[in-house]
Scaffold this active site. Sequence first.
Site, PDB file in Angstrom:
ATOM      1  N   ASP A  91      43.737  42.483  43.067  1.00 29.12           N
ATOM      2  CA  ASP A  91      43.162  43.688  42.853  1.00 29.12           C
ATOM      3  C   ASP A  91      43.847  44.764  42.364  1.00 29.12           C
ATOM      4  O   ASP A  91      45.235  44.815  42.974  1.00 29.12           O
ATOM      5  CB  ASP A  91      42.302  44.121  44.133  1.00 29.12           C
ATOM      6  CG  ASP A  91      41.064  43.455  44.453  1.00 29.12           C
ATOM      7  OD1 ASP A  91      40.728  42.431  43.663  1.00 29.12           O
ATOM      8  OD2 ASP A  91      40.697  43.357  45.637  1.00 29.12           O
ATOM      9  N   LYS A  92      43.396  45.751  41.724  1.00 30.79           N
ATOM     10  CA  LYS A  92      44.216  46.853  40.926  1.00 30.79           C
ATOM     11  C   LYS A  92      44.961  47.512  42.201  1.00 30.79           C
ATOM     12  O   LYS A  92      46.010  48.031  42.069  1.00 30.79           O
ATOM     13  CB  LYS A  92      43.036  47.657  40.564  1.00 30.79           C
ATOM     14  CG  LYS A  92      43.607  49.212  40.082  1.00 30.79           C
ATOM     15  CD  LYS A  92      42.351  50.116  39.381  1.00 30.79           C
ATOM     16  CE  LYS A  92      43.023  51.501  39.450  1.00 30.79           C
ATOM     17  NZ  LYS A  92      41.826  52.432  39.141  1.00 30.79           N
TER      18      LYS A  92
END
Length: 299
Positions: A91-92
């Site tokens: 995830d970012k």
Amino acid sequence: QIPKDPTQRWLQELAALSQQLQQVHPNVLAKILKQRTVYQNEEIVVIDKPYGLPVHGGPGIKNCIADVLPILAKMLENMKADPLHLCHRLDKETTGVMVLARSKEAADKIRLLFKTRQVEKIYWAVVLGDPDPVEGVVEIPIVEKEVKSHQSHYKMTLAPNYRLCPEDGKVMKIRKNRNAESAVTRYRQLARASACSLLELQPITGVKHQIRVHLAYGLGCPILGDHKYSHWSKLAPQKLPELTLRRLKLEQSKARHLPLHLHAHRLCLPLGQPLDFVCKPPLFFQKTLRKLELDIPKD
């Protein structure tokens, strides 16, 4: 303008974490990733992924890892190199160990290892509360659902195969949700203090947002800074316990600046001989551990 107050300074650093990497030139981003290379051989390059950097592009995203892979490959192999390939995603907001492949064949081989669950992944997370029991396995399928509220949005959520029968309280099997993916996460508590815990997590499957959903909705221990999965029906900053706020020297109104405290700590890749990669948590994560008096276990 750098604030004198250390807490204000910390908040400013946290708020800047995500924006910084969106504003730099792609060449600068590739250079940052080059400096964060922890291992390379003829097949793979392993980087320590920074916070707030998306792996793939999308609306409103100026910089992502996928876009700078050709530049990074040239920087690592002085000018004549094929672009690197993504093998998995983080995830970012997740930091830590990320594997890139130097060729399509290597990428296919590594993706298959991930798909067939031969890659051992260990994450660390700071969570609110205490999991009960302190060690165990969460095995609840996950599905994406639309949350209908004044700002409708999509979230991953649990789709259990069982529920309690209202008449006698016995566990009964219910019809499986056709779209749900099976999801399994192993967890154990490494430390606890300040109404928080440091957990070690091993996702056995790889469903989108799996760790975040299993911790928030399965164990009732959302990850510190996970504003998306701390409430179900609304998008709002996470509500923190009094003691946690005091230790972090934060007011509740500033909690929205807290980044997600989820870190891909270790990854073991069986490529010929097993390759073991470890990345230390980022500075903001280490600072939080110190402020909350959560002791990092000595490896």
